[in-house]
Design an enzyme around this catalytic site. Structure first.
Site, PDB file in Angstrom:
ATOM      1  N   SER A   1      -3.121  -5.499  -1.648  1.00 23.17           N
ATOM      2  CA  SER A   1      -4.251  -5.677  -2.547  1.00 23.17           C
ATOM      3  C   SER A   1      -4.929  -7.027  -2.287  1.00 23.17           C
ATOM      4  O   SER A   1      -5.440  -7.247  -1.194  1.00 23.17           O
ATOM      5  CB  SER A   1      -3.781  -5.541  -4.000  1.00 23.17           C
TER       6      SER A   1
ATOM      7  N   ASP B   1      -7.118   5.727  -3.386  1.00 19.23           N
ATOM      8  CA  ASP B   1      -6.970   4.445  -4.088  1.00 19.23           C
ATOM      9  C   ASP B   1      -7.893   4.421  -5.309  1.00 19.23           C
ATOM     10  O   ASP B   1      -9.101   4.611  -5.188  1.00 19.23           O
ATOM     11  CB  ASP B   1      -7.319   3.296  -3.145  1.00 19.23           C
TER      12      ASP B   1
ATOM     13  N   HIS C   1      -3.389   3.237  -5.062  1.00 14.67           N
ATOM     14  CA  HIS C   1      -3.326   1.818  -4.691  1.00 14.67           C
ATOM     15  C   HIS C   1      -1.924   1.425  -4.232  1.00 14.67           C
ATOM     16  O   HIS C   1      -1.748   0.664  -3.291  1.00 14.67           O
ATOM     17  CB  HIS C   1      -3.761   0.963  -5.881  1.00 14.67           C
TER      18      HIS C   1
END
Length: 800
Positions: A666, A739, A773
């Site tokens: 991330s 995601d 994610h």
């Protein structure tokens, strides 16, 4: 050590394709068998204590779903993911077993549930006599309960629960559950028209709507039809004892349902059209309504528009955080902005609390005002007083007051006033207990309350339990964790204040629960969870500290393979995530504890230690500056942080400075790409689920408060996409095709890969079907580990 080569900023305009595209779908991979065995070990059960603390629920859970489960049909609408087969929000991890332990007798009873059962995390009734859960079966979701006294489980409904917006909402009497059901007689799901009636049109009428980038949003009129179909539910009260299901009011779309302590009213939040195409469902237009127990309207408390016009870092106008007031039979309390919701507005008071008493025919009364934004209200066990917190956006500050709810004219008394980033001076959080109606209140013994905190210090975290006198503000330490363990306060054992329930772990012992006697200092085991990966017990773990060039204190946790001989230099994996701080003093504080047990799960970077690497985990990457401009020096600071970490490992004789890989997930992936673009410190990088072009998040990201148009130079400078021509270090990119994290759209990785390929960079892009994610499916997890090992083995470990 190689001198830092800092590259000048260059922005490219066009990426030229200089080599053919090599792209194909490959089979899922597997890492070495010893790693498969580690990540396949059953997870340690989760623990949930009854409201009175007399029973412990042990909840078993599955480790990883299959890719086949993730591939089941899914609707991505209104900012959520709906599984039509279950009429539910998508669930990625189910509970699979339940046992109850009596805290007095230590007797353990396993609840008899159907074979192959899958259910959500259980919910205790306010009186602790019953546990409710949602069981997922073919065709839908059932409501089940477990009688704690008899350990008998039963279904209360057929597979008719609507778990899209609803869940388990216990009534205060502990006898009934407010639940959302699929409406009777509902027809088949709507089908998309084969031929469109016309173009999709969105309109802006001159009102500002600066909105963050959300995913899975409504895109067209048919998405609105689908949302209506799946989110519409019939509210019902289910009697736990008799199983009677009584419908409450007409069907609708509700995201809030709460019964008043008096059992006379229901607070309901109704989602209304028009639906936003820019916000998830919780930002749609709402009406907050008060019903009687039959669902008849008593009063519309607030009719709230869509939140599209809320200022950046602001709050909506009108009532928010509406809830039933503790200690009152039927009084609502909420906050309202006095600054139009705009954090940049200059006003004497920013927020106020209001209350509204049944029968809701008069006018709300102001309880108290706050100079900054309201940040939570905690009630005392003794009626009348509460702790009210406010947060100051401009300087990351939090202040807590003692307020007298029974006397609005009384001046709030300041209790704590400190930076939210200051871990060393954190006083802890007030310890609470559950009332018979299910509400949580601060435990109070005359003038004393109890505080449990992390106990951060330069020596790491050592959790504590204090008591504080509200009259004198005197604080006394009752207990604190001692080396070599990491032990946290969980709760008091019943009504005793000298017997605690704690969770204790060490580097080699997994967390287990204990009775701890403050008088005798004796610890008695309540659970006996085993090490899920005993083959890694001999891994060496230590906290290392070092300084970057400007003197800022940094630290990280170093893992070395079992049997590592001092002086032997190893290939290194540095894994990090940047964090912003207002001051160097708070940025340099030590966080966490090396005494904690290490779980090697999922796609953890720590598994590199099984492959002969040294791993510097949570290598601190502070970015220090004023909140408004902290990112102006983001690149220089992360490069300096990385250089300091490599220098330290070199000085220790642990790492080979020529064989260092950098990785992150991330915002850590964003950091990784930036490091490869702006320095020559690393042999290779791994960037997972990142965002690389900040112009695609133009109204702010992470802690950035300015828009692209207010700080264009910073947005460009921080975007590794704009420096793709400078990335010459081999980079492995991994991203989930689905995601749903705000800002990290999959196109971020697609475009960076295309740019890197255009400039002939050494790059591999692994695109994971159905993954979000984070990566959930067993096949995906094993593939990610195999890909990471192969990449760093080739470009880091075996670098010539």
């Amino acid at each position: 050590m190689k001198k830092l080569a800092f590259r000048p900023a260059v922005v490219f305009a066009v990426a030229l394709a200089i080599c053919p595209v090599l792209s194909a779908q490959e089979p899922y991979k597997q890492p070495p068998k010893e790693v498969i065995d580690i990540v396949s070990a059953p997870p340690t059960p989760m623990v949930s204590m009854s409201p009175a603390g007399d029973t412990m629920a042990l909840i078993e859970r599955e480790s990883m779903p299959s890719i086949a489960y993730l591939a089941e049909p899914l609707l991505r609408i209104a900012g959520m993911r709906i599984t039509p087969a279950y009429h539910s929000r998508q669930v990625l991890s189910f509970s699979t077993g339940l046992s109850l332990k009596d805290m007095k007798t230590n007797a353990l009873r396993r609840i008899a549930l159907p074979d192959g059962v899958k259910f959500t995390f259980p919910s205790w009734s306010p009186d602790g006599r019953t546990i409710a859960l949602l069981r997922y079966v073919e065709g839908g979701v059932e409501l089940w309960t477990v009688d704690v006294a008899t350990a008998a489980a039963k279904a209360l409904t057929p597979p008719a629960v609507n778990a899209v917006l609803g869940g388990i909402d216990w009534a205060p009497d502990g006898r009934r559950i407010l639940v959302s059901l699929v409406p009777d007689g509902r027809g088949p799901a709507p089908t998309a028209p084969r031929v469109p009636a016309g173009p999709e049109v969105q309109i802006s009428g001159g009102r500002e709507a600066k909105i963050a980038t959300f995913q899975d949003l409504n895109k067209n009129a048919f998405d609105e039809v689908l949302f209506d179909y799946y989110a519409t539910s019939q509210t019902a009260l289910v009697d736990v004892a008799s199983g009677e299901v009584r419908k409450v009011g007409p069907a609708g779309i509700f995201d809030t349902l709460a019964v008043a302590p008096s059992m006379q009213y229901i607070l309901a939040g109704r989602v209304k059209r028009p639906y936003s195409y820019s916000l998830p469902a919780d930002g749609f237009a709402h009406s907050m309504e008060i019903w009687d127990m039959d669902g008849r309207m008593v009063k519309v408390l607030a009719d709230l528009p869509t939140e599209e016009g809320v200022p950046i870092n602001g709050v909506p106008k009108g009532p928010r955080n509406i809830a039933w007031m503790v200690h009152k039979p039927a009084t609502l309390i909420w906050t309202e902005a006095l600054d139009e919701g705009d954090p940049k507005a200059t006003v004497p008071f920013r927020d106020r609390y209001l209350t509204f008493d049944a029968p809701f025919t008069g006018e709300p009364k102001e309880a108290f005002k706050l100079k900054e934004r309201a940040a939570g209200l905690m009630y005392f066990a003794t009626p009348g007083r509460a702790l009210a917190s406010q947060s100051e956006w401009k300087r990351s500050w939090r202040t807590t007051f003692l307020v007298d709810l029974a006397n609005p004219a009384a001046e709030p008394v300041k209790i704590w006033d400190m930076s939210t980033q200051d871990r060393y001076n954190d006083p802890g959080r007030a310890v609470t207990m559950s009332l018979k109606t299910g509400e949580r209140v601060i435990i109070q013994d005359k003038d004393w309350i109890y505080l449990a905190g992390a106990g951060s210090s330069p020596k790491g975290d050592h959790p504590f339990l204090d008591r504080m006198n509200l009259k004198t503000m005197k604080v006394e330490r009752l207990w604190q964790c001692q080396d070599p363990a990491y032990e946290t306060f969980v709760d008091f054992a019943g009504t005793s204040r000298t017997k605690l329930i704690t969770s204790c772990e060490t580097k080699v012992d997994p967390p287990n629960y204990y009775f701890y006697d403050l008088k005798t200092k004796k610890r008695t085991a309540l659970t006996d969870f085993k090490d899920p990966a005993p083959q890694l017990t001999a891994v060496k773990k230590e906290r290392i500290t070092y300084k970057r060039a400007d003197g800022l204190e940094l630290s990280g946790t170093l893992y070395l393979p079992a049997g590592h001989q001092p002086g032997t230099r190893l290939p290194v994996v540095i894994w990090a995530y940047p964090m912003e701080y207002d001051t160097a003093a708070t940025a340099g504080q030590v966080r966490g504890s090396v005494n904690r047990f290490t779980f090697y799960r999922g796609t953890s970077q720590l598994l590199f230690v099984t492959q002969g690497y040294a791993v510097l985990d949570n290598a601190e990457m502070p970015v220090v500056g004023t909140p408004e401009k902290v990112n102006d020096t983001f690149i220089q600071q992360i490069v300096s942080n990385a250089e300091a970490a490599i220098r330290k490992l070199d000085e220790m004789g642990v790492g080979d400075p020529k064989r260092v890989g950098i990785g992150g997930h991330s915002y850590g992936a964003f950091m990784t790409a930036n490091l490869l673009a702006h320095c020559d410190l690393f042999a290779a990088g791994i960037a997972r689920s990142g965002a690389y072009n900040r112009t695609l998040t133009p109204f702010g990201f992470q802690s950035e408060r300015r828009t692209l148009w207010e700080a264009p130079e910073t947005y460009i400078k921080m975007s590794p996409f704009m420096f793709a021509d400078k990335i010459k270090t081999p980079l492995l990119m991994i991203h989930g095709m689905a995601d749903n994290n705000s800002g990290t759209f999959p196109i971020q990785s697609e475009r960076l890969f295309a740019a890197l390929k255009g400039f002939g960079a050494t790059v591999r892009f692994v695109y994971l079907p159905y993954e979000s994610h984070g990566y959930s499916a067993r096949e995906s997890v094993l593939t990610v580990l195999a890909e990471m090992f192969e990449w760093f083995d080739k470009y880091v470990k075996n670098r010539k």
